[in-house]
Design an enzyme around this catalytic site. Structure first.
Site, PDB file in Angstrom:
ATOM      1  N   ALA A  66      11.348  58.119  47.958  1.00 47.19           N
ATOM      2  CA  ALA A  66      12.754  57.730  48.130  1.00 47.19           C
ATOM      3  C   ALA A  66      13.604  58.982  48.292  1.00 47.19           C
ATOM      4  CB  ALA A  66      13.216  56.932  46.920  1.00 47.19           C
ATOM      5  N   GLY A 111       7.778  56.266  46.867  1.00 46.21           N
ATOM      6  CA  GLY A 111       7.880  55.099  47.744  1.00 46.21           C
ATOM      7  C   GLY A 111       6.977  55.200  48.966  1.00 46.21           C
ATOM      8  N   GLU A 114       3.754  54.047  47.733  1.00 47.68           N
ATOM      9  CA  GLU A 114       3.871  52.609  47.485  1.00 47.68           C
ATOM     10  C   GLU A 114       3.779  51.800  48.776  1.00 47.68           C
ATOM     11  OE1 GLU A 114       6.349  52.529  43.330  1.00 47.68           O
ATOM     12  OE2 GLU A 114       7.461  53.019  45.142  1.00 47.68           O
ATOM     13  N   GLU A 134       7.402  60.370  40.050  1.00 51.02           N
ATOM     14  CA  GLU A 134       8.678  59.941  39.449  1.00 51.02           C
ATOM     15  C   GLU A 134       8.903  60.464  38.035  1.00 51.02           C
ATOM     16  OE1 GLU A 134       6.936  58.163  41.522  1.00 51.02           O
ATOM     17  OE2 GLU A 134       8.202  56.906  42.791  1.00 51.02           O
TER      18      GLU A 134
END
Ligand code: COA
Length: 267
Positions: A66, A111, A114, A134
């Site tokens: 992200a 992300g 992911e 993260e």
């Protein structure tokens, strides 16, 4: 689509190529990227000429997670809304009737990893690195990392990635069953295209049912999943594709699947 777009979509030889296109930011995922990615996935699903998608990143990374710049001073409400924006295309990959292959070079972090976890198959370049860093930012993966990863590799291996934040090499990801094959960086898109072509050659209706069964079945007990398999596949025995596939075998000739034929004519 102009090359200034943050996500590109292009169809060739029955394959829908989706490119994350913010190379100067290692394809960091912001609202616009997620929304455009959703649009590209919808284009793939609606296409008469593409039976498989390949998702990859422009430049030296797949996606480095992200966009952290958007997290500065963000409220809980806005962060929650951003997670929903990211979840939509990630879930959509699984909901499409067509398989999606992730072709990964360089970093697939947060992300980005992911998104890979949501894909149906994965081809990795030797320089691919997969991680969920993260906790190094004081955060927790919110796009499926704590849920899809343990389901794919088991809780103990997932915890190593999640709790340490260390990056898996392409080879480790392959050994853990996260990656179908590892290839030289220069061969990544060729290898992904070859894998896609092997899928495109089959009957599209069968591909869609296989994708749905392997995903839905894992959410059920084995007896329920076996019944789901039988109920779903029974109805397919009289489709045009099945009639053609069986006839072609008996007649010792290559099949011309009606569904596949339409795709090759359009492509
Ligand atoms: N969000 C926003 N920008 C990012 C980004 C992210 N997740 N990842 C990389 N970038 C940007 C960098 O800020 C840099 O921009 P700049 O040139 O304008 O300064 C550019 O992409 C190149 O990244 P850089 O850090 O210079 O490359 P590197 O090879 O030295 O390091 C990483 C690569 C991936 C190790 C490093 O960029 C990084 O740690 N990124 C964040 C990964 C992360 O924590 N992801 C989870 C987010 S929740």
């Amino acid at each position: 689509m102009p090359s200034g777009e943050v996500v590109l979509y292009d169809e060739r030889d029955g394959i829908g190529w989706i490119t994350l296109n913010r190379p100067d930011k290692l394809n960091a995922l912001n609202r616009e990227v997620f929304e455009r990615l959703g649009g590209a996935l919808a284009d793939l699903e609606a296409s008469d000429s593409a039976a498989v998608g390949v998702l990859h990143g422009a430049g030296r990374a797949f996606a480095a997670g992200a966009d952290i710049e958007d997290y500065v001073d963000i409220s809980v409400e806005h962060y929650r809304a951003f997670m929903d924006v990211g979840r939509a295309p990630t879930d959509l990959i699984g909901q499409l009737s067509k398989p999606v292959i992730a072709a990964v070079q360089g970093f697939a972090l947060g992300g980005g990893f992911e998104l890979v976890l949501a894909c149906d198959l994965v081809v990795a370049a030797e320089n691919a690195r997969f991680g969920l860093p993260e906790p190094k930012l004081g955060l927790v993966p919110g796009g499926g990392g704590t849920q899809r990863l343990p389901r794919l590799v088991g809780r103990v291996r997932a915890n190593e990635v999640l709790l340490t934040g260390r990056f898996l090499t392409a080879q480790e990801a392959h050994e853990w069953g996260l990656v179908n094959r590892v290839v030289a960086k220069e061969e990544l898109l060729t290898a992904a295209g070859e894998l896609a072509a092997a899928i495109v050659a089959n009957a599209p209706g069968a591909l869609s049912v296989i994708k749905q069964l392997t995903r839905d079945g894992l959410q059920r007990s084995l007896p329920e999943a076996l019944t789901l398999e039988q109920d779903t596949t029974a109805s397919l025995i009289t489709t045009d594709d099945a009639l053609e596939g069986v006839a072609a075998f008996i007649e010792k000739r290559p099949p011309r699947f009606p569904g596949r034929h339409r795709i090759s004519e359009a492509g």
